[in-house]
Design an enzyme around this catalytic site. Structure first.
Site: not given
Ligand code: GLU
Length: 477
Positions: A246-247
């Site tokens: 994920s980011k």
């Protein structure tokens, strides 16, 4: 081979995740290698997540990677329009057909009531399923009222081209929303209608949709339409371990890697191999090679770990490949001006090309040029610590260093032939003359002319900098 009609169906939410792009590469490759069609469809029905300009970003990214679509925005095609918000009528028509068959219903239940159902079920520790709360009275559908599927709980079996034979029980089936209050369809419904109307043969997407498959299968059945082939791509995992990337794991968006100077060839290559291999040790693939070797059968069914170091290694390999196979000028042409130090603008193209030619094999990112080459374009800032802390030079006194630099400068100032070959000989002679080891003498010269952590081979650096600048810098200390 059957012509594959595939699609990339991104939602314009602004951030182009690494995994999104991989879900474009495989459908592209499959369509192209079978002489089929690659469709770009914009899934813009979730207005809350819509970001202005995001579609342009998606298009630019695809074109940058060479993933040109055969049908879709800008170019149109037989199944236009390719934006879901423009296909509203079609979804409503299909949903109405289901209502007529008794397989869907307009649901006027207010959202507060739905919240109550959810809370009550949670309190009772039973799974919240809307089919247990189906309204008793049906109403005529009109815009503003959601349409829900009227599901029949049962088991399903299907084959996923990557995950293999799959089964599900009745417990996951529910009265999912087909058309929302705003009159737009949900992803769950819209993609099925679009895939049908666009003739999609292979639905290639992330494995996060697997859990919804039973509801999709129920819809294919209710709509009496054929199932396409399903290809679920394994998750891309965070570098550290077994969770989805994920980011927050520091993974940048594809656009960020582009602005750091990852070449499109390298990005395509790296992402294509993230979860797929051709069974050999090969790691560097051109688009042509991918088109030749890609096969759905060799997509792995377990998560693939995202490894930025590997991406940068692949990029470095591509920088060298382009230079060595297509030439320094071709590589130069691929480097946008912003990757160079600002001061490079004051120099002619030929000089920048010369610098590139001696430094290219050190680059992992094109933006490394900014830090690796500035001393070719501007005077370096003298940093004495680079000498006093250097493991070869720290034992030498200030006087000894001055004396050595003086000897080098005197010798070089007499040189007419400023070619790297000649300079190599001169440097070797200077070793003999001073009685120093290469690590000592050459480190000193290198630091004095660059004050950079490293530089290309010394004779090449001297040749490129030119005699005047080298002498001036040697005399600066
Ligand atoms: N719009 C969905 C997404 O962006 C696409 C999933 C699919 O390919 O069907 O995740």
């Amino acid at each position: 081979m059957e012509k594959a009609i595939t699609r990339f169906a991104p939602s314009p939410t602004g951030y182009i995740h690494i995994g999104n792009v991989r879900s474009a590469i495989y459908p592209y490759l499959l369509a192209k290698q079978t002489g089929g069609t690659f469709i770009l469809r914009i899934e813009d029905t979730d207005r809350a997540r819509f970001v202005e300009g995001a579609t342009d970003l998606i298009k630019e990214t695809l074109l940058w990677l060479g993933l040109n679509w055969d049908e879709g925005p800008d170019i149109g095609g037989p199944h236009a329009p390719y934006f879901q918000t423009e296909r509203k009528e079609s979804y409503i028509a299909w949903a109405k057909k289901l209502i007529e068959k008794g397989l869907a219903y307009a649901d006027p239940t207010p959202s507060e009531k739905i919240d109550e159902y959810r809370k009550a079920d949670t309190a009772k520790k039973i799974p919240y399923l809307y089919r247990n709360h189906r309204p008793e009275e049906t109403v005529e559908w009109q815009e503003g009222i959601p349409i829900r599927f009227k599901t029949t709980p049962k088991s399903y079996e299907w084959t996923d081209e990557v995950m293999g034979d799959m089964k599900s029980g009745p417990e996951v089936l529910d009265d999912i929303i087909l058309i929302k209050k705003d009159g737009l369809p949900t992803y769950n419904f819209a993609h099925i209608i679009d895939d049908l109307e666009m003739g999609v043969t292979h639905v290639i997407r992330g494995q996060e949709y697997l859990s919804s498959m039973p509801n999709y299968l129920a819809l294919y059945e209710a709509l009496e339409i054929p199932r396409p082939k399903f290809v679920s791509l394994p998750h891309i995992l965070a570098p550290q371990g077994n969770k989805k990337l994920s980011k927050r794991d520091g993974a940048k968006s594809v656009t960020d890697y582009k602005s750091d100077g990852v070449l499109p060839e390298a990005m395509l290559n790296y992402l294509a191999c993230l979860g797929w291999n051709d069974g050999t040790e090969q790691e560097i693939y051109t688009m042509e090679e991918l088109l030749e070797k890609f096969s759905l059968e060799r997509i792995q069914n377990s998560g693939a770990r995202f490894d930025e170091t590997k991406l940068l290694w692949v990029n470095g390999m591509w920088i060298r490949k382009i230079h060595d196979e297509e030439g320094n000028d071709t590589l130069y042409a691929k480097i946008a001006p912003e990757f160079w130090p600002e001061s490079a603008n004051n120099y002619p193209e030929d000089y920048r090309k010369k610098v590139l030619n001696i430094i290219y094999d050190r680059l992992k990112l094109l933006s490394d040029l900014k830090t690796y080459t500035n001393y070719f374009f501007e005077e370096p800032v003298v940093d004495r610590e680079m000498i006093t802390k250097n493991k070869f030079l720290k034992k030498m006194s200030e006087d000894e260093i001055k004396g050595l630099l003086n000897t080098v400068s005197t010798r070089l100032s007499g040189e007419e032939d400023w070619s790297a070959d000649n300079l190599q000989n001169v440097l070797n002679e200077l070793l003999e003359e001073t009685g120093k080891k290469p690590a000592e003498l050459f480190s000193l010269i290198r630091i004095a002319i660059s004050f950079a952590p490293f530089s290309p081979a010394l004779p090449l650096t001297l040749e490129t900098l030119g005699k005047d600048r080298v002498l001036a810098r040697l005399n600066m200390l």
